[in-house]
Design an enzyme around this catalytic site. Structure first.
Site, PDB file in Angstrom:
ATOM      1  N   ARG A 226       0.810  -1.236   0.000  1.00 54.39           N
ATOM      2  CA  ARG A 226       0.000   0.000   0.000  1.00 54.39           C
ATOM      3  C   ARG A 226       0.836   1.276   0.000  1.00 54.39           C
ATOM      4  O   ARG A 226       0.359   2.349   0.372  1.00 54.39           O
ATOM      5  CB  ARG A 226      -0.991   0.027   1.162  1.00 54.39           C
TER       6      ARG A 226
ATOM      7  N   LYS B 284       3.842  11.439 -11.201  1.00 52.94           N
ATOM      8  CA  LYS B 284       2.958  10.647 -12.069  1.00 52.94           C
ATOM      9  C   LYS B 284       3.642   9.315 -12.315  1.00 52.94           C
ATOM     10  O   LYS B 284       4.769   9.270 -12.829  1.00 52.94           O
ATOM     11  CB  LYS B 284       2.730  11.350 -13.399  1.00 52.94           C
TER      12      LYS B 284
HETATM   13  P1  NAD Z   1      13.321   5.306 -21.853  1.00 55.78           P
HETATM   14  O1  NAD Z   1      13.152   5.190 -20.407  1.00 55.78           O
HETATM   15  O2  NAD Z   1      12.799   4.214 -22.713  1.00 55.78           O
HETATM   16  O3  NAD Z   1      14.865   5.535 -22.174  1.00 55.78           O
HETATM   17  C1  NAD Z   1      15.268   5.680 -23.518  1.00 55.78           C
HETATM   18  C2  NAD Z   1      16.415   4.727 -23.882  1.00 55.78           C
HETATM   19  O4  NAD Z   1      17.632   5.237 -23.354  1.00 55.78           O
HETATM   20  C3  NAD Z   1      16.277   3.329 -23.297  1.00 55.78           C
HETATM   21  O5  NAD Z   1      16.743   2.397 -24.234  1.00 55.78           O
HETATM   22  C4  NAD Z   1      17.195   3.382 -22.080  1.00 55.78           C
HETATM   23  O6  NAD Z   1      17.671   2.116 -21.701  1.00 55.78           O
HETATM   24  C5  NAD Z   1      18.305   4.245 -22.596  1.00 55.78           C
HETATM   25  N1  NAD Z   1      19.059   4.972 -21.577  1.00 55.78           N
HETATM   26  C6  NAD Z   1      18.570   5.593 -20.489  1.00 55.78           C
HETATM   27  N2  NAD Z   1      19.521   6.279 -19.868  1.00 55.78           N
HETATM   28  C7  NAD Z   1      20.666   6.071 -20.546  1.00 55.78           C
HETATM   29  C8  NAD Z   1      21.993   6.538 -20.398  1.00 55.78           C
HETATM   30  N3  NAD Z   1      22.336   7.402 -19.463  1.00 55.78           N
HETATM   31  N4  NAD Z   1      22.917   6.105 -21.271  1.00 55.78           N
HETATM   32  C9  NAD Z   1      22.575   5.269 -22.302  1.00 55.78           C
HETATM   33  N5  NAD Z   1      21.325   4.829 -22.510  1.00 55.78           N
HETATM   34  C10 NAD Z   1      20.374   5.234 -21.646  1.00 55.78           C
HETATM   35  O7  NAD Z   1      12.646   6.643 -22.430  1.00 55.78           O
HETATM   36  P2  NAD Z   1      12.420   8.094 -21.794  1.00 55.78           P
HETATM   37  O8  NAD Z   1      12.310   8.998 -22.958  1.00 55.78           O
HETATM   38  O9  NAD Z   1      13.371   8.409 -20.723  1.00 55.78           O
HETATM   39  O10 NAD Z   1      10.998   7.954 -21.097  1.00 55.78           O
HETATM   40  C11 NAD Z   1       9.826   7.699 -21.829  1.00 55.78           C
HETATM   41  C12 NAD Z   1       8.762   7.277 -20.855  1.00 55.78           C
HETATM   42  O11 NAD Z   1       8.534   8.343 -19.936  1.00 55.78           O
HETATM   43  C13 NAD Z   1       7.427   6.950 -21.489  1.00 55.78           C
HETATM   44  O12 NAD Z   1       6.975   5.724 -20.966  1.00 55.78           O
HETATM   45  C14 NAD Z   1       6.521   8.086 -21.046  1.00 55.78           C
HETATM   46  O13 NAD Z   1       5.180   7.681 -20.884  1.00 55.78           O
HETATM   47  C15 NAD Z   1       7.135   8.462 -19.732  1.00 55.78           C
HETATM   48  N6  NAD Z   1       6.877   9.855 -19.307  1.00 55.78           N
HETATM   49  C16 NAD Z   1       6.387  10.044 -18.061  1.00 55.78           C
HETATM   50  C17 NAD Z   1       6.166  11.328 -17.594  1.00 55.78           C
HETATM   51  C18 NAD Z   1       5.681  11.544 -16.196  1.00 55.78           C
HETATM   52  O14 NAD Z   1       5.369  12.670 -15.840  1.00 55.78           O
HETATM   53  N7  NAD Z   1       5.655  10.519 -15.369  1.00 55.78           N
HETATM   54  C19 NAD Z   1       6.457  12.433 -18.408  1.00 55.78           C
HETATM   55  C20 NAD Z   1       6.976  12.208 -19.684  1.00 55.78           C
HETATM   56  C21 NAD Z   1       7.187  10.896 -20.135  1.00 55.78           C
HETATM   57  N1  GLY Z   2       4.593  15.203 -17.928  1.00 53.08           N
HETATM   58  C1  GLY Z   2       3.335  15.776 -17.587  1.00 53.08           C
HETATM   59  C2  GLY Z   2       3.083  15.893 -16.138  1.00 53.08           C
HETATM   60  O1  GLY Z   2       3.921  15.557 -15.332  1.00 53.08           O
HETATM   61  O2  GLY Z   2       2.039  16.314 -15.751  1.00 53.08           O
END
Ligand code: NAD
Ligand code: GLY
Length: 359
Positions: A117, A139
């Site tokens: 939880r 989020k």
């Molecule tokens: P990701 O986590 O898939 O990372 C991108 C790629 O880079 C992966 O292959 C990863 O293994 C690699 N990688 C990461 N760090 C590295 C490093 N330092 N050196 C080499 N390779 C590295 O993609 P992302 O763009 O970081 O995140 C996308 C995700 O984030 C989506 O699922 C999206 O929905 C989410 N997101 C969430 C929020 C939120 O507010 N929670 C906001 C925007 C996006």
């Molecule tokens: N990335 C959008 C939000 O955190 O609300």
């Protein structure tokens, strides 16, 4: 090291930003119990996992290495995390540490929200996108076959540790995708920052350390303020979705394989700016300047070939911002002044889609 605070009363937490923090920041002192589990993926583990594990010498520190990719951001993977936690007998005072990009951060955050939880978690973001956006604000989610991020919770981390050195190993395309989210803050609420990005675009492209650190700091500062004002997105937090409604439509149309999220957001932001100008809310010129800035980072600036206005309308109807059947969009009244609204001339939306789809 520079520190910002996300001000959320009893859920407040710091964001520490600096070079080499994976080695030098005393992370173990921030943990309330005597157990941690560091969760990362198979790409990041060989580069950074040992370094982070050394921080927790003296307490129980387990590690879990997941497969890499958005397609593993699922309830199945969550079960793998819960299995690992239970098999290592992690209690309610454990701390989960998310070492990775947004995929790992969102998934580990959601696991922390659910396990017994709710347990503590720490974000150690390793992509630019995760450092400037997804690691801040609480989020958390996994995907469902019928929709992205459809199963999730708001669960704030205890702290965010941003080591700018980890960006050295990030592929150029991933770095550029992160810049799209950086520009977003300038467009929606910080015109000075937008101007600074235009001035420094080449230095940012070549990863000049001081410029990168400044871009991350100012992005986190903007995000922290938005989140502090509207933690659960009852209002202005939706402004962070500038370009995302158009962007999600393009991601869905291309099966999430063609573009990175930030790339789709880049084109989506240009479309939102174009539409704002069609509505007479924006002066001429911003669309051209924004297109040039994004193109200078080698981000796409045109919609995928073959997409039609009807396809956009169909896919945008699924957006989480649809309220009572009305499509709300984030648009600009001026540079730095975003609104989320369903009150716009629908003709401006039609003509924007037609202009970008070339019909
Ligand atoms: P990701 O986590 O898939 O990372 C991108 C790629 O880079 C992966 O292959 C990863 O293994 C690699 N990688 C990461 N760090 C590295 C490093 N330092 N050196 C080499 N390779 C590295 O993609 P992302 O763009 O970081 O995140 C996308 C995700 O984030 C989506 O699922 C999206 O929905 C989410 N997101 C969430 C929020 C939120 O507010 N929670 C906001 C925007 C996006
Ligand atoms: N990335 C959008 C939000 O955190 O609300």
């Amino acid at each position: 090291m520079r520190t910002l605070q996300v001000a959320l009363a009893e859920r407040s937490y710091p964001i520490h930003i600096g070079e080499g923090l994976l080695d030098s920041f005393p992370l173990a002192e921030q943990v309330r119990g005597n157990q941690v589990m560091i969760i990362t993926n198979e790409t990041i583990a060989p580069i950074y996992l040992d370094k982070l594990t050394r921080q927790f010498a003296g307490i129980q520190c387990d590690t879990l290495i997941l497969p890499d990719g958005e397609k593993f951001k699922t309830l199945d993977t969550l079960e793998t995390i819960f299995d690992a936690l239970m098999s290592k007998r992690h209690s309610r005072t454990t701390t989960l540490v998310a070492l990775g990009g947004g995929v790992i951060g969102d998934m580990v955050g959601f696991a922390a929200a659910c396990y017994q939880r709710g347990v503590d978690f720490i974000q150690v973001p390793t992509t630019l996108l995760a450092q400037v956006d997804s690691s801040v604000g609480g989020k958390t989610a996994v995907n469902h076959p019928r929709g992205k991020n459809m199963i999730g919770a708001f669960h704030q981390p205890r702290l965010v540790l941003i080591d700018t050195l980890v960006l050295d190993t990030l592929p150029a395309r991933e770095l550029a995708a992160g810049y799209a989210e950086v520009v977003k803050y300038g467009l929606i609420r910080d015109p000075d920052f937008y101007a600074w990005l235009e001035t420094n675009n080449q230095g940012l492209l070549s990863r000049e350390a001081e410029l990168l650190a400044e871009a991350i700091y100012r992005s986190c500062e903007n995000k922290a303020q938005v989140v502090a004002d509207d933690e659960t997105e009852q209002g202005n937090r939706a402004l962070l979705n500038l370009g995302h409604t158009f962007g999600h439509a393009m991601e869905t149309a291309t099966g999430y394989s063609h573009w990175l999220h930030g790339e789709a957001v880049a084109v989506g932001m240009i479309m939102a700016v174009h539409m704002s100008r069609e509505l007479g809310w924006l002066e001429q010129g911003l669309e051209e300047k924004l297109t040039a800035l994004l193109a200078s980072w080698k981000l796409p600036v045109a919609v995928p070939q073959g997409m039609t206005p009807a396809q956009f309308m169909d896919l945008m109807a699924m957006d989480k911002k649809v309220l009572n059947g009305q499509l709300r969009l984030v648009l600009l009244k001026a540079l730095g002044q975003a609104v989320v609204t369903a009150e716009y001339d629908k003709g401006a939306l039609d003509s924007t889609l037609e202009a970008f789809c070339g019909v």
